[in-house]
Design a protein around this motif. Sequence first.
Motif, PDB file in Angstrom:
ATOM      1  N   PRO A 207       0.848  -1.277   0.100  1.00 31.42           N
ATOM      2  CA  PRO A 207      -0.018   0.045   0.069  1.00 31.42           C
ATOM      3  C   PRO A 207       0.998   1.175  -0.029  1.00 31.42           C
ATOM      4  O   PRO A 207       1.983   1.150   0.274  1.00 31.42           O
ATOM      5  CB  PRO A 207      -0.869  -0.217   1.346  1.00 31.42           C
ATOM      6  CG  PRO A 207      -0.611  -1.587   1.898  1.00 31.42           C
ATOM      7  CD  PRO A 207       0.657  -2.021   1.306  1.00 31.42           C
ATOM      8  N   GLU A 208       0.447   2.141  -0.910  1.00 26.71           N
ATOM      9  CA  GLU A 208       1.083   3.572  -0.733  1.00 26.71           C
ATOM     10  C   GLU A 208      -0.099   4.591  -0.635  1.00 26.71           C
ATOM     11  O   GLU A 208      -1.188   4.253  -0.660  1.00 26.71           O
ATOM     12  CB  GLU A 208       1.807   3.792  -2.009  1.00 26.71           C
ATOM     13  CG  GLU A 208       2.961   2.828  -2.389  1.00 26.71           C
ATOM     14  CD  GLU A 208       4.048   3.151  -1.603  1.00 26.71           C
ATOM     15  OE1 GLU A 208       4.382   4.115  -0.938  1.00 26.71           O
ATOM     16  OE2 GLU A 208       5.088   2.317  -1.271  1.00 26.71           O
ATOM     17  N   ARG A 209       0.362   5.828  -0.296  1.00 26.43           N
ATOM     18  CA  ARG A 209      -0.658   6.993  -0.283  1.00 26.43           C
ATOM     19  C   ARG A 209      -1.437   7.379  -1.601  1.00 26.43           C
ATOM     20  O   ARG A 209      -2.608   7.536  -1.349  1.00 26.43           O
ATOM     21  CB  ARG A 209       0.268   8.262   0.037  1.00 26.43           C
ATOM     22  CG  ARG A 209       0.635   8.622   1.624  1.00 26.43           C
ATOM     23  CD  ARG A 209       1.439   9.682   1.512  1.00 26.43           C
ATOM     24  NE  ARG A 209       2.453   9.695   0.589  1.00 26.43           N
ATOM     25  CZ  ARG A 209       3.519  10.676   0.225  1.00 26.43           C
ATOM     26  NH1 ARG A 209       3.077  11.956   0.521  1.00 26.43           N
ATOM     27  NH2 ARG A 209       4.193  10.513  -0.694  1.00 26.43           N
ATOM     28  N   PHE A 210      -0.752   7.051  -2.630  1.00 24.13           N
ATOM     29  CA  PHE A 210      -1.514   7.103  -3.847  1.00 24.13           C
ATOM     30  C   PHE A 210      -2.381   5.971  -4.346  1.00 24.13           C
ATOM     31  O   PHE A 210      -3.032   6.126  -5.363  1.00 24.13           O
ATOM     32  CB  PHE A 210      -0.532   7.355  -5.066  1.00 24.13           C
ATOM     33  CG  PHE A 210       0.649   6.478  -5.316  1.00 24.13           C
ATOM     34  CD1 PHE A 210       0.257   5.242  -6.120  1.00 24.13           C
ATOM     35  CD2 PHE A 210       1.941   6.306  -4.551  1.00 24.13           C
ATOM     36  CE1 PHE A 210       1.416   4.020  -6.130  1.00 24.13           C
ATOM     37  CE2 PHE A 210       2.969   5.612  -4.738  1.00 24.13           C
ATOM     38  CZ  PHE A 210       2.597   4.521  -5.451  1.00 24.13           C
TER      39      PHE A 210
ATOM     40  N   LYS B 236      -3.280   3.363  -9.116  1.00 20.30           N
ATOM     41  CA  LYS B 236      -3.195   4.906  -8.900  1.00 20.30           C
ATOM     42  C   LYS B 236      -4.336   5.378  -8.042  1.00 20.30           C
ATOM     43  O   LYS B 236      -4.577   6.752  -8.005  1.00 20.30           O
ATOM     44  CB  LYS B 236      -3.141   5.627 -10.266  1.00 20.30           C
ATOM     45  CG  LYS B 236      -1.959   5.047 -11.140  1.00 20.30           C
ATOM     46  CD  LYS B 236      -2.161   6.158 -12.468  1.00 20.30           C
ATOM     47  CE  LYS B 236      -0.861   5.657 -13.173  1.00 20.30           C
ATOM     48  NZ  LYS B 236      -0.818   6.263 -14.548  1.00 20.30           N
ATOM     49  N   SER B 237      -4.969   4.545  -7.361  1.00 19.39           N
ATOM     50  CA  SER B 237      -5.917   5.053  -6.255  1.00 19.39           C
ATOM     51  C   SER B 237      -6.291   4.046  -5.008  1.00 19.39           C
ATOM     52  O   SER B 237      -6.198   2.868  -5.378  1.00 19.39           O
ATOM     53  CB  SER B 237      -7.386   5.310  -7.151  1.00 19.39           C
ATOM     54  OG  SER B 237      -7.937   4.080  -7.267  1.00 19.39           O
ATOM     55  N   ARG B 238      -6.549   4.478  -3.929  1.00 22.07           N
ATOM     56  CA  ARG B 238      -6.713   3.853  -2.960  1.00 22.07           C
ATOM     57  C   ARG B 238      -8.009   2.857  -3.275  1.00 22.07           C
ATOM     58  O   ARG B 238      -8.094   1.823  -2.687  1.00 22.07           O
ATOM     59  CB  ARG B 238      -6.881   4.367  -1.586  1.00 22.07           C
ATOM     60  CG  ARG B 238      -5.669   5.482  -1.122  1.00 22.07           C
ATOM     61  CD  ARG B 238      -4.599   4.677  -0.727  1.00 22.07           C
ATOM     62  NE  ARG B 238      -5.062   3.812   0.602  1.00 22.07           N
ATOM     63  CZ  ARG B 238      -4.212   3.121   1.471  1.00 22.07           C
ATOM     64  NH1 ARG B 238      -2.972   2.683   0.742  1.00 22.07           N
ATOM     65  NH2 ARG B 238      -4.332   2.562   2.308  1.00 22.07           N
TER      66      ARG B 238
END
Length: 99
Positions: free
Chosen positions: A28-31, A47-49
């Motif tokens: 998982p990443e912020r973006f 590119k999205s949560r």
Amino acid sequence: MACAVSTDPRPFDLDGRWALAEQVSVRPERFGALLYHFGTRRLSFLKSRTLFHVVTGLSDAGSARRACLAAGVPETQLPAYRTALAALAASDMIRERTP
């Protein structure tokens, strides 16, 4: 009619049962998230949560459509998510589950 560069003429089946491929790791990443396939050594960016939640929910959902709806994807955005999931399937990040 399939896209000219498509190798699979079948459209992605939102009502099919899908899961992450066994050799795929998710970070998982912020973006959104990073997906790494240890077999092919490919890296994919989500590119999205919301897409991250769809992909990680595939195994527990009865179908890709249900995973999308559980992640909060509106019906009007399902075509865009179908396209994203089709790209992940084409790169072997996700696979159809067998019954």
